[in-house]
Structures are given as structure tokens and as C-alpha cells.
Scaffold this active site. Structure first.
Site, short mmCIF file in Angstrom:
data_model
loop_
_atom_site.label_atom_id
_atom_site.label_comp_id
_atom_site.label_asym_id
_atom_site.label_seq_id
_atom_site.Cartn_x
_atom_site.Cartn_y
_atom_site.Cartn_z
N ASP A 159 13.82 48.38 18.78
CA ASP A 159 13.47 49.62 18.30
C ASP A 159 13.09 50.69 18.99
O ASP A 159 11.73 51.01 18.99
CB ASP A 159 12.49 49.10 17.17
N HIS A 213 15.74 48.86 13.02
CA HIS A 213 14.97 47.94 12.38
C HIS A 213 15.84 46.89 12.04
O HIS A 213 15.14 45.96 11.33
CB HIS A 213 14.17 48.43 11.19
N ASP A 271 13.71 53.82 19.61
CA ASP A 271 13.89 55.26 19.31
C ASP A 271 14.29 56.17 20.33
O ASP A 271 13.69 57.16 20.48
CB ASP A 271 12.37 55.47 18.79
N GLU A 280 10.10 51.85 3.78
CA GLU A 280 10.71 51.56 4.95
C GLU A 280 10.59 50.06 5.36
O GLU A 280 9.68 49.71 5.84
CB GLU A 280 10.30 52.74 6.22
N LYS A 306 11.69 46.63 7.67
CA LYS A 306 11.73 46.51 9.19
C LYS A 306 11.87 45.04 9.69
O LYS A 306 11.36 44.23 8.79
CB LYS A 306 10.35 47.18 9.77
N ASP A 350 14.90 59.95 13.50
CA ASP A 350 13.55 59.13 13.89
C ASP A 350 13.84 58.92 15.39
O ASP A 350 14.27 57.40 15.53
CB ASP A 350 13.20 57.99 12.75
N TRP A 376 5.80 53.93 5.53
CA TRP A 376 6.11 52.72 6.48
C TRP A 376 4.69 52.39 7.14
O TRP A 376 3.71 53.04 7.42
CB TRP A 376 7.00 53.24 7.87
N ASP A 430 15.97 52.18 8.73
CA ASP A 430 16.05 52.73 10.04
C ASP A 430 17.08 52.16 11.22
O ASP A 430 17.14 50.95 10.99
CB ASP A 430 14.42 52.58 10.49
N HIS A 442 16.74 56.63 8.54
CA HIS A 442 15.90 57.17 9.68
C HIS A 442 17.19 57.08 10.76
O HIS A 442 17.27 56.00 11.26
CB HIS A 442 14.87 56.34 9.97
C1 RNT Z 1 8.39 52.78 12.84
C2 RNT Z 1 9.11 53.63 11.80
C3 RNT Z 1 8.53 54.93 11.35
C4 RNT Z 1 8.21 55.70 12.56
C5 RNT Z 1 7.67 57.01 12.17
C6 RNT Z 1 6.95 57.82 13.24
O1 RNT Z 1 9.09 51.78 13.41
O2 RNT Z 1 10.54 53.57 12.15
O3 RNT Z 1 9.50 55.43 10.58
O4 RNT Z 1 9.21 55.64 13.55
O5 RNT Z 1 6.95 57.15 10.93
ZN ZN Z 2 11.77 55.02 11.04
#
Ligand code: RNT
Ligand code: ZN
Length: 422
Positions: free
Chosen positions: A297, A265, A299, A229, A231, A329, A188, A262, A289
Site C-alpha cells: 500500500d 488495500h 500510495d 474504509e 483494509k 489517495d 479510516w 482503496d 480511493h
Molecule cells: C490509509 C488509508 C487512508 C489514508 C488517508 C490519508 O491506508 O488509505 O485513506 O491514506 O486518510
Molecule cells: Zn485510502
């Protein structure tokens, strides 16, 4: 908790599910075989251990909160992970970022990471009996401050990051070889721009070329699996993300790589669950993720919300669960970090167990017969089934605390261990 009561409750639940044609013992057994890759970065707010007081800088990732007790060293991070392993059922894996190597006092940059910085992690993983996954760390670094890494137009910056990712793939392949289970390396990069970018084609062409260069080194599949990954947006990359969904989906298809989706994303109303079947019809494998976006995003710690339920239902329904790598994640620096890890992992597992307890065949029969009322009715009926009793039994069989014991357990670790980290 009174084990006898759990047993009695389970016997009743077992009967209730059996009436729907569901074998709860089988579901518990299936759950225990699903690997979940725990992200090391929940333990220290994505700080890493490159320097004694490493912290996030240089953009790419945002963490809020300053709750006391975060892991300050690799030894503390491992102790915390070992604690977490005692509270989750199933087979954990560890998902490591390159910034978590054992660098000691060595002065080196990301383009200097080597296998030897990770041998200690492999020894530890062997002791724990777990596999490991890996990630290049292309953020929190002065050379990522301009917003572009492997898609940078500056040849020096680009070469630096290409070298880093190449070395990380080598380290991941070493994990796979040593631990006897393929390591998933996820790439990523935060590359993108805050404002309207004119030469989108130019940046994306560079990203494609850089990835070609990175993947020109091949490793056996039993050691390494590559994921990229996708986004949609990020803070600092609101207007343009070089590695967009379309970019990586096309790249992965053409180059036999996995796509990593993810949950944070996408557009806020998009459901990842709806994407699984489209992805798995064209790919042998994919990486997830599992996260919880709140308006962006963000998290947040994963909880058992609709997004997770829809996702886990689809994972089981699509019949490809074995080929879908589940990684977590999320990171929340405003609460007890061990609690966050455990809640997020257990929520994912609860979702999976609920999905495994679904009478999918009956639902499909209703659907094919055009009986959409009965399909909806049964899905509603499932919501008041005695799931909690089956989950507690799964915990007992895995020799981990049942739901009602978790909070106390985590609070005493906080009192005995975390609160002493000042
Ligand atoms: C960031 C991505 C990525 C990170 C990690 C820490 O938007 O989701 O995967 O969160 O690599
Ligand atoms: Zn991620």
C-alpha cells in the site's frame, strides 16, 4: 501548442470514433461533469498543520522522500491547490483531513476540533466554487501509537477517538450545508496489530460498538454521507486489521453506510474493478480511493496503468458512475508535489475519457453472441485509436493546458514558487 493542429487532429479522431458509433463530443461533455475529490494531503506529505512543524508520527501512514518545496502553511497549500485547479479539467472537490484545520496558536487536541477551525476553508471553497469532503485524522498522534484507536481496549483512548470522529462528522455536515453539495466523511482508522492477535472478536466487537456510537448522531443526507474504509494490511498491522473488508462490508450493509475501497488495500493481484458491480448491486453509493500500490500500500502517484483503465472501464460500464464518489489517495514526497497531484488527477480523467469512448454495446453484443474473439479484437483495436487527440480537445474545451504543455508549466511553478520555499 498550435490550436489549429489540435483541432485538425480532433476532427480526424472524431471521425474514427464515429465509425465505431462513438460520439466524442458527448464523451468530452460527460467527462467534464465527473467530480474528482483532490486529497489535500498530497501537498505536504500528510503532515497537516496542527503545530508549526507538524510531521507524521505515531504510526498508521508512511511517506518516503524529502523533495524541496512542500507547502508549509495553509496559505501555501491553498496556493498550490489553486495552481493544480488550473491544470485539471472537470469539477474538482477538496478532500480535507481534520489535521488541516486553522488552529492558530490554540493548544487543543483532536477531541477539541470544531467547526470554527474550518470556516476559513469553507470561505475559500466558496471562492473556488467547489465542494469539500472530510476525514477524521486517527493517526499520527501519540494516542494512536499502540495501534488501536476507536477499537482500543483502553476506555480513555477509545473515548478520545470516538469524540474526534463525532466532531469530524459534524464539521463535514457543516461543509455540506454551507457548500450546497453533500460532504463525504470517510472514516479510516489504522487499528490493527503487527503480530498474531488472539482476541480478534474482542477488538472487532469494540469497533462495531464504537461505530454505532459515532453514527448515533444523524445528519441530513443532503449534508453528509458517511463512508468506512476497508483494509487488508498495513505496516504495523501485518497480521491483524480490525476494520477488514468483511468487517466494514457487513457493517456498511447493516447500517446504510458507504464502503470506501482503496486500490492499495487488497492483495497485490486483486483488481478493484472486479468489485464495483458486486458492491453497487447492494449499495446506492460508494467511495473510491484511487491510488497506485507498488508491491504494498505504497500510495504511489496514480498513472494511466492497467489497474486504472480496468477501474474506469468498470465505472462507466456498470452504469452507476454518478453514485460512485471518486477520491484520490496518493502521496509521494520524492518528486514535485504539484506535478504528482496533476499527473494523478489527469491520469484518472484520461482513464475515464477512454472508458467513455468505448463502444460498450457492441462489445456486449459480441459477448452475448458468444463471439469472444470479436470482443477481444475490438478491445485491442481500441488501444490504437487516436485517444490523445480527443484528450487534448477535452483540455482545450476545459481551458487547461494540453498534455504537451504540462511539464513546462509545472517546472516554471517550481522555479517561481516552490524553489523559494526554503
Ligand atoms: C490509509 C488509508 C487512508 C489514508 C488517508 C490519508 O491506508 O488509505 O485513506 O491514506 O486518510
Ligand atoms: Zn485510502
Amino acid at each position: 501548442m498550435d490550436r489549429k493542429k489540435i483541432e485538425t487532429a480532433y476532427e480526424m479522431a472524431k471521425e474514427a470514433y464515429a465509425a465505431l458509433g462513438i460520439d466524442t463530443d458527448k464523451a468530452i461533455e460527460a467527462l467534464s461533469k465527473i467530480p474528482i475529490s483532490l486529497h489535500c494531503w498530497q501537498g505536504d506529505d500528510v503532515g497537516g498543520f496542527e503545530s508549526p512543524d507538524a510531521e507524521l508520527s505515531g504510526g498508521g501512514i508512511q511517506v518516503t522522500g524529502n523533495y524541496p518545496g512542500k507547502a508549509r502553511s495553509i496559505a501555501e497549500l491553498r496556493a498550490d491547490l489553486e495552481k493544480v485547479f488550473t491544470l485539471i479539467s472537470g469539477i474538482p472537490r477538496l478532500n480535507l483531513h481534520a489535521s488541516y484545520g486553522e488552529f492558530g496558536d490554540e493548544v487543543l487536541d483532536r477531541d477539541g476540533v470544531e467547526v470554527r477551525h474550518f470556516t476559513g476553508w469553507v470561505d475559500w471553497a466558496k471562492e473556488q466554487g467547489i465542494g469539500m469532503d472530510f476525514n477524521a485524522t486517527c493517526f499520527s498522534h501519540p494516542k494512536a501509537e499502540d495501534g488501536f484507536t476507536i477499537s482500543s481496549k483502553d476506555p480513555e483512548i477509545r473515548a478520545f477517538w470516538i469524540e474526534h470522529v463525532k466532531r469530524c462528522r459534524e464539521i463535514a455536515a457543516y461543509f455540506g450545508k454551507e457548500l450546497g453539495t453533500p460532504s463525504v466523511h470517510n472514516t479510516w482508522v489504522p487499528d490493527g496489530a503487527k503480530d498474531n492477535t488472539v482476541d480478534k472478536m474482542g477488538y472487532r466487537r469494540i469497533l462495531k460498538e464504537s461505530l454505532d456510537e459515532i453514527f448515533s448522531v444523524e445528519y441530513p443526507k443532503e449534508y453528509l454521507r458517511d463512508a468506512v474504509e476497508t483494509k487488508l494490511f498495513g505496516i504495523g498491522s501485518e497480521s491483524f486489521v480490525v476494520g477488514s473488508h468483511e468487517f466494514y462490508m457487513n457493517y456498511a450493509n447493516q447500517n446504510d453506510k458507504m464502503v470506501c475501497l482503496d486500490l492499495g488495500h487488497f492483495h497485490p493481484t486483486e483488481q478493484i474493478s472486479d468489485k464495483i458491480s458486486s458492491m453497487m448491486l447492494f449499495h446506492d453509493e460508494m467511495l473510491l480511493h484511487v491510488s497506485r500500490p507498488v508491491r504494498w500500500d505504497s500510495d504511489h502517484v496514480v498513472i494511466l496503468n492497467d489497474d486504472i483503465l480496468y477501474l474506469t472501464q468498470e465505472l462507466v460500464r456498470c452504469g452507476k458512475l454518478e453514485n460512485i464518489h471518486i477520491g484520490l489517495d496518493f502521496f509521494d514526497a520524492s518528486i514535485n508535489r504539484i506535478g504528482a497531484w496533476v499527473t494523478g488527477t489527469r491520469a484518472t480523467q484520461k482513464g475515464l475519457l477512454m472508458a467513455l469512448l468505448e463502444p460498450t454495446d457492441t462489445l456486449v453484443e459480441y459477448e452475448e453472441a458468444g463471439n469472444n474473439y470479436a470482443r477481444m479484437g475490438l478491445l485491442e483495436q481500441l488501444k490504437s485509436m487516436p485517444f490523445g487527440a480527443v484528450w487534448d480537445e477535452a483540455c482545450v474545451r476545459a481551458e487547461v493546458p494540453v498534455e504537451a504543455e504540462i511539464i513546462e508549466n509545472i517546472l516554471s511553478y517550481e522555479k517561481d514558487v516552490l524553489s523559494k520555499r526554503v
